[in-house]
Design an enzyme around this catalytic site. Structure first.
Site, PDB file in Angstrom:
ATOM      1  N   GLU A  78     -51.031 -18.180 234.881  1.00 61.88           N
ATOM      2  CA  GLU A  78     -50.357 -18.909 235.953  1.00 61.88           C
ATOM      3  C   GLU A  78     -49.887 -17.924 237.019  1.00 61.88           C
ATOM      4  O   GLU A  78     -49.563 -16.775 236.722  1.00 61.88           O
ATOM      5  CB  GLU A  78     -49.122 -19.645 235.418  1.00 61.88           C
TER       6      GLU A  78
ATOM      7  N   GLY B  11     -43.451 -22.943 226.719  1.00 59.85           N
ATOM      8  CA  GLY B  11     -42.938 -21.614 226.451  1.00 59.85           C
ATOM      9  C   GLY B  11     -41.480 -21.582 226.052  1.00 59.85           C
ATOM     10  O   GLY B  11     -41.147 -21.326 224.892  1.00 59.85           O
ATOM     11  N   HIS B  12     -40.597 -21.870 226.998  1.00 63.95           N
ATOM     12  CA  HIS B  12     -39.164 -21.650 226.786  1.00 63.95           C
ATOM     13  C   HIS B  12     -38.641 -22.364 225.544  1.00 63.95           C
ATOM     14  O   HIS B  12     -38.026 -21.745 224.666  1.00 63.95           O
ATOM     15  CB  HIS B  12     -38.381 -22.106 228.021  1.00 63.95           C
TER      16      HIS B  12
ATOM     17  N   HIS C 181     -43.681 -27.792 231.643  1.00 67.85           N
ATOM     18  CA  HIS C 181     -42.334 -27.450 232.084  1.00 67.85           C
ATOM     19  C   HIS C 181     -41.300 -28.329 231.372  1.00 67.85           C
ATOM     20  O   HIS C 181     -41.248 -29.532 231.559  1.00 67.85           O
ATOM     21  CB  HIS C 181     -42.142 -27.577 233.602  1.00 67.85           C
ATOM     22  N   ASP C 182     -40.506 -27.668 230.552  1.00 63.04           N
ATOM     23  CA  ASP C 182     -39.411 -28.287 229.809  1.00 63.04           C
ATOM     24  C   ASP C 182     -39.852 -29.314 228.774  1.00 63.04           C
ATOM     25  O   ASP C 182     -39.038 -30.135 228.316  1.00 63.04           O
ATOM     26  CB  ASP C 182     -38.371 -28.909 230.754  1.00 63.04           C
TER      27      ASP C 182
ATOM     28  N   THR D 285     -37.983 -19.744 238.179  1.00 60.22           N
ATOM     29  CA  THR D 285     -39.027 -20.439 237.422  1.00 60.22           C
ATOM     30  C   THR D 285     -39.675 -21.455 238.341  1.00 60.22           C
ATOM     31  O   THR D 285     -39.111 -21.810 239.388  1.00 60.22           O
ATOM     32  CB  THR D 285     -38.434 -21.133 236.175  1.00 60.22           C
TER      33      THR D 285
ATOM     34  N   HIS E 239     -41.058 -10.187 233.362  1.00 64.96           N
ATOM     35  CA  HIS E 239     -41.431 -10.519 231.978  1.00 64.96           C
ATOM     36  C   HIS E 239     -42.834  -9.962 231.713  1.00 64.96           C
ATOM     37  O   HIS E 239     -42.963  -8.809 231.326  1.00 64.96           O
ATOM     38  CB  HIS E 239     -41.295 -12.013 231.655  1.00 64.96           C
TER      39      HIS E 239
ATOM     40  N   HIS F 240     -47.502 -15.910 232.719  1.00 68.11           N
ATOM     41  CA  HIS F 240     -47.219 -16.063 234.143  1.00 68.11           C
ATOM     42  C   HIS F 240     -46.695 -14.727 234.674  1.00 68.11           C
ATOM     43  O   HIS F 240     -45.492 -14.508 234.758  1.00 68.11           O
ATOM     44  CB  HIS F 240     -46.186 -17.172 234.363  1.00 68.11           C
TER      45      HIS F 240
ATOM     46  N   ARG G 232     -45.454 -12.116 237.212  1.00 66.51           N
ATOM     47  CA  ARG G 232     -44.866 -12.186 238.545  1.00 66.51           C
ATOM     48  C   ARG G 232     -44.876 -10.797 239.185  1.00 66.51           C
ATOM     49  O   ARG G 232     -44.903  -9.788 238.478  1.00 66.51           O
ATOM     50  CB  ARG G 232     -43.440 -12.738 238.471  1.00 66.51           C
TER      51      ARG G 232
END
Length: 238
Positions: A70, A213-214, A190-191, A100, A50, A43, A45
């Site tokens: 993304e 990811g995270h 997500h999460d 995020t 990152h 992703h 930005r």
């Protein structure tokens, strides 16, 4: 079969905190695929906090599975995605300074914009996915755009899961059914984590792809990347 795409943004965040090339996002992309991941997600930005623009072009030749990019579909993003010939573009409604992704598209109020963007991407042979909340109205709007897929924003599921998993998953089951009836394939992200992924998979086995990811990168600090990816792949089995 639900495919696992590993988001390697956090590798880039760690690298950028010190400068240089350690840890290497290129090595991360190669190793995630080597250890069984069926796709790589990034992703980028605009502030390059990152993944950088340079990373996007350097990672592409290393992809042997699927490359999912993304981002908010501004002109620079669309040009970059087309130039590297991403396999999939996941469109998110993020502002430039957003920490995020934290909500899905208002698809009806952005219908003409999304239609134009999606047609442009598809003309370049790129599969499209729109980031949406588990809301039938938003999914109906997504279907009107001509997108190939939606990606369900799963943070509400992850947040509510410890309080009652049946209640947490219910709107996502209905959203997935609605999407299928609308002719859309469903991704999710997500999460999602080792704690909650298998329950989602068991209840919505028609999910085409999860992007994680995270939590996955955090788990790999303790378990190692290869073991962690295998554990996530195991969650995608009944």
């Amino acid at each position: 079969m639900t495919r696992l795409s590993v988001n390697i943004n956090k590798i880039a965040t760690l690298r950028n905190s010190r400068g240089g090339e350690i840890p290497s996002v290129k090595d991360a992309a190669v190793n995630c695929q080597k250890f069984g991941a069926q796709g790589i997600t990034i992703h980028p930005r605009p502030d390059e906090r990152h993944i950088t623009r340079k990373d996007v072009y350097e990672i592409k030749p290393l992809i042997t599975t699927e490359f999912n990019i993304e981002g908010y579909p501004g002109e620079d993003f669309l040009k970059m995605v087309a130039e590297v010939k991403a396999d999939q573009a996941t469109l998110v409604p993020d502002t430039h300074n957003q920490l995020t992704s934290d909500h899905g598209w208002d698809t009806w109020n952005n219908l003409s914009f999304l239609k134009e963007v999606i047609a442009r991407l598809q003309e370049n042979g790129i599969r499209t996915s729109i980031f949406v909340d588990p809301d039938p109205e938003a999914i109906e709007g997504a279907a009107e755009t001509g997108t190939d897929r939606i990606e369900l924003y799963t943070e509400p599921y992850a947040r509510l899961y410890p309080l009652g998993r049946d209640k947490a998953i219910a709107p996502f089951i209905e959203a997935a059914k609605f999407a299928k009836n609308a002719g859309l394939k469903v991704n999710a992200g997500h999460d999602l984590s080792l704690e909650n992924l298998n329950y989602m998979y068991k209840n919505i086995p028609t999910i085409a792809e999860v992007s994680i990811g995270h939590a996955l990168i955090a788990d790999s600090l303790y378990l190692g990347l290869e073991t962690t990816i295998q554990k996530y792949l195991d969650c995608l089995k009944k």
